[in-house]
Design a protein around this motif. Sequence first.
Motif, short mmCIF file in Angstrom:
data_model
loop_
_atom_site.label_atom_id
_atom_site.label_comp_id
_atom_site.label_asym_id
_atom_site.label_seq_id
_atom_site.Cartn_x
_atom_site.Cartn_y
_atom_site.Cartn_z
N PRO A 156 -5.45 1.51 -1.53
CA PRO A 156 -4.58 0.98 -2.60
C PRO A 156 -3.80 2.06 -3.35
N GLN A 157 -4.23 3.34 -3.24
CA GLN A 157 -3.55 4.41 -3.96
C GLN A 157 -2.48 5.11 -3.11
N LEU A 158 -2.23 4.57 -1.96
CA LEU A 158 -1.29 5.19 -1.03
C LEU A 158 0.14 5.19 -1.59
N ARG A 192 -11.18 7.85 3.58
CA ARG A 192 -11.51 7.79 2.16
C ARG A 192 -10.59 6.82 1.44
N GLY A 193 -11.14 6.03 0.55
CA GLY A 193 -10.37 5.01 -0.14
C GLY A 193 -9.40 5.56 -1.16
N ASP A 194 -9.60 6.82 -1.59
CA ASP A 194 -8.69 7.39 -2.60
C ASP A 194 -7.56 8.18 -1.96
N LEU A 204 0.95 -5.41 1.28
CA LEU A 204 0.59 -6.13 0.06
C LEU A 204 -0.41 -5.38 -0.80
N SER A 205 -1.25 -4.57 -0.18
CA SER A 205 -2.23 -3.79 -0.94
C SER A 205 -1.72 -2.40 -1.28
N SER A 206 -0.48 -2.08 -0.90
CA SER A 206 0.08 -0.74 -1.14
C SER A 206 1.37 -0.84 -1.93
N GLN A 207 1.29 -1.53 -3.06
CA GLN A 207 2.48 -1.78 -3.87
C GLN A 207 3.06 -0.49 -4.46
N GLY A 208 2.27 0.56 -4.47
CA GLY A 208 2.76 1.82 -5.04
C GLY A 208 3.40 2.75 -4.01
N LEU A 209 3.59 2.30 -2.78
CA LEU A 209 4.17 3.14 -1.74
C LEU A 209 5.60 3.54 -2.11
N GLU A 210 5.86 4.86 -2.10
CA GLU A 210 7.17 5.38 -2.50
C GLU A 210 7.93 6.01 -1.34
N GLN A 240 -7.67 17.55 0.10
CA GLN A 240 -7.60 16.84 -1.18
C GLN A 240 -7.41 15.35 -0.90
N SER A 241 -6.28 14.77 -1.29
CA SER A 241 -6.08 13.33 -1.08
C SER A 241 -5.10 13.06 0.05
N ILE A 242 -4.89 14.06 0.92
CA ILE A 242 -3.96 13.94 2.04
C ILE A 242 -4.75 13.86 3.34
#
Length: 674
Positions: A67-69, A42-44, A88-94, A24-26
Motif C-alpha cells: 500500500p505504500q508503493l 516486505r509490506g513497507d 486499487l491498493s496503490s493509490q499513492g503511486l506517482e 531500505q524501502s527499495i
Amino acid sequence: LAVGWGSGMDAAWAPSPGTCELMQSIMDCTGRWLSSIPGNLRGDTEELFFDDNTIRVLGNASLLLYPQLWHLSLTRNRLELIEPGAFLSSQGLEVLSLTDNLLFTNYSLTAAALSALPALRMLDLAGNQLREDMVSVLVSNLSSLESLSVARNIIMRLDSSIFTNLTQLLELNLEKNYIFEIDNAFEGLQRLQRLNIAYNYLPCLVGFDLTQLRVLNVSNNAIEWFLTLETDDLFELEVLDLSHNRLLFFPVLPRQSKLHSLLLQDNRMSFYQRLPNGTSLANVTVQFLIIDGNSTNITTVRLWEELCHSNLSSLRLLDMSQNQVWGLPDDFLAQMPSLTHLKLNQNCLEAFHLSDEDPLAMLTELDLSQNQLVELGVKVGVGDILPNLQLFNLSTNRLQALPPGIFTHTRKITTLDLSRNRVHLCPRPGEAESIPCVDIRGVQTLTHLSLAGCGLQGMGSRPFQGTSLKHLDLSDNRQVLSGDLGWLQDLVLTLQVLSLRNTSLSSTATDFSALSSLVRLDLSGNSLAAFPSSLGTLRLRSLDLRDNCLPALPPGLAQVPLGRSLRELYLSRNPYNCCTLGWWDALQQVERLRVPDGREVTCRHGSHTLSPGALPEPVLHSCRWQTADMALLYLVLALPTCLTLLVAFVVVFLMLKEKLLKMVKTRCGVSSPY
C-alpha cells in the motif's frame, strides 16, 4: 538483504530467479526471470523494480500487499494486460514505467487500471506499439500527469483530442514515432514546458504559438520551414533544437523570447541577402500558402528582414554547422550581444570579417573549421576584438596567414587550431618577415596549438618565444623535423603533450632529453628502426610507438626513468623479432603499465607473424639456437681450423729440418758434427 521464494533455476551467468535485493524501502527484482509479482516481499516497500522479467499480466491482486508503493517499474517485460483493479491498493503511486512491453494488445482494459491512479505524476509508455487513438484512451483520465513519454510507438498524427485532459503536463516525449502532422494537439497543455518531437517526419512547423514552452526539440525530422506566429507576446522558449532537418532559411523566431540556445546543425540553410556571385536578393519576398481546414492564408515574408524582428539579445549558443552558408547578413551578429559559442564549421564561407564594432565581447568559442576560408579579415578600431575568446578553430580551410597582431586583441585565447591550412609560423627560416606567416610569439595565454597537416618545412628560430604552450600537435608534417629540436627551446618548461605522428622521423639521434616536462609523446606513423636513447631520461606517462620499424625495445627499459613513469604504452604494428622478446616479458612485469593495444602486438619469425604471448615450441627451439652463446659457437668453429694449421706446420718443419739447420749454421759460423 536478499528475499527469496520458489525453487528457482540456477544459472552461472544470471542471478537465481526469485531472488531480489532490498535496500531500505527499495526492492530490486531486475532480471530474475519472474512471471508474476511475488507475494512475500516486505509490506513497507515503496519502490519496486521488475525490469527485464517475463511478466505478461499485472493482476488485480498483484500489488495488494504494497500500500505504500509510490514507484513501480516494469520495463522490458511481456506485459499485455493490466487488470482494472490492479492499482486499487496503490493509490499513492506517482511514478510508473511500462517501457518496452505489449500494451497495445489490451489497451482499453489497461486504461481502466490507470484511471485509478489519482496521484500519478510520471508515466512512461515508450515502445508499446501504440497508435494515437490508443494513447488517447490510455491517458484520457490522467489529469494529474506532469511527465508523459510515448516515444518509440507508431503514432502518425496528432490532433486536439489526444491530450485534452492533461492540464498539469510539464514534459511530453514523442520522439521516434511516425508523426507527419500536428493539428492543434498542444492547445490545452497550458503548463507544458518541455516538448520532444525528435526523429519523426514533420515537413514544417508554421504558426508556432506555444508561449509557455521552454525547451523544444524537433531535431531529425524533415522540416523545411519554421515560422513563429506573428505576435508581440513574450515566449518563454529557452532552447530550440532544429538540427538535422531540411531547413532552407534561418527560422523566423519569436519577436520576444528568452532563447539562449539555438541548434541548427545539419540543414540546407543559407542566407540570400548576397549570393556568392555578388547578386543581391535583399528585396525579394517569399510567400507561404497556409491551408488550415477550409481556410487559406497567404503570408508574405522578407526573410532577411525578419531576422531583425526577433529579439536574440539573450542568445548564448548558436550552432549553424553543416549548412550551406556563404556569408552572414549585415548586422546579423549585432543582434546577439550575449553570444558565447558560435559554430559555423562545415559551411561554404570564403571570408570572415571581425571588427571591434561587432558586439561579440562575450564570445568564448568560435568554430570556423571545414570551410573554404582564404581570408580572415580584422578591422581594428579603438576596442578589442573578441576579448573573451578562448577557443578558435580554423582547421581545414585554405588560409595562408592570419592578420598581423590579431592575438593582441584576443587577450584570453587558450586554444588555437590551424591544422590543415597552408600556414607557416613566424619567423620563417632564412626568409624575410614579409612572407605570409602566423605569429604567435608573445601570446602568453595560449596553451593548446594544433598545426597538423600544414606542410611545415622546418622551423625558424624560436617561433614559440613568449608562449606557455602545454599541448602542441605537429603531426602529418613530413618535413618539420628536417633539423634538430632547438626551435622548441622556449617550451622545455611548459610543454606536456607533443604529437609528432607521421613526420618522417627516422633518426634515433633526435634529442628529446631537454623536454623534461613532457608527459605524453606521440611518435606513431614514423620510420624509427631503433628506440631513441634520449627518451630514457624522460618521465612520460604515455608513449605511442605504433606504425614504426622497431625490431625490439631496449631490454632495460623498465629500469630507466621512462620505464618507471610510464602508465600507457602503444606498441602495435611494428616488425618485432620473435627471438628478442626479453623486453616484452620485462614490460609485463611492470606494475601500473598498461598496453592498450597489447592484443594487436605481433612479432615476426621468418615469414610468420605471431603473437609474442603464445609462441609455438618449434619457434622457441629455433630462437634458442639463434640466441646461443656466440663465443662458444666461434670457438667450436675455430678449433678444427687451428688444429689443421698446427699439423701442417709440424709436417713442414720435419721435412725441412736438415736444410734449416745447415742454413742456421752457415749463417752463424759454428760447425757441428753429424
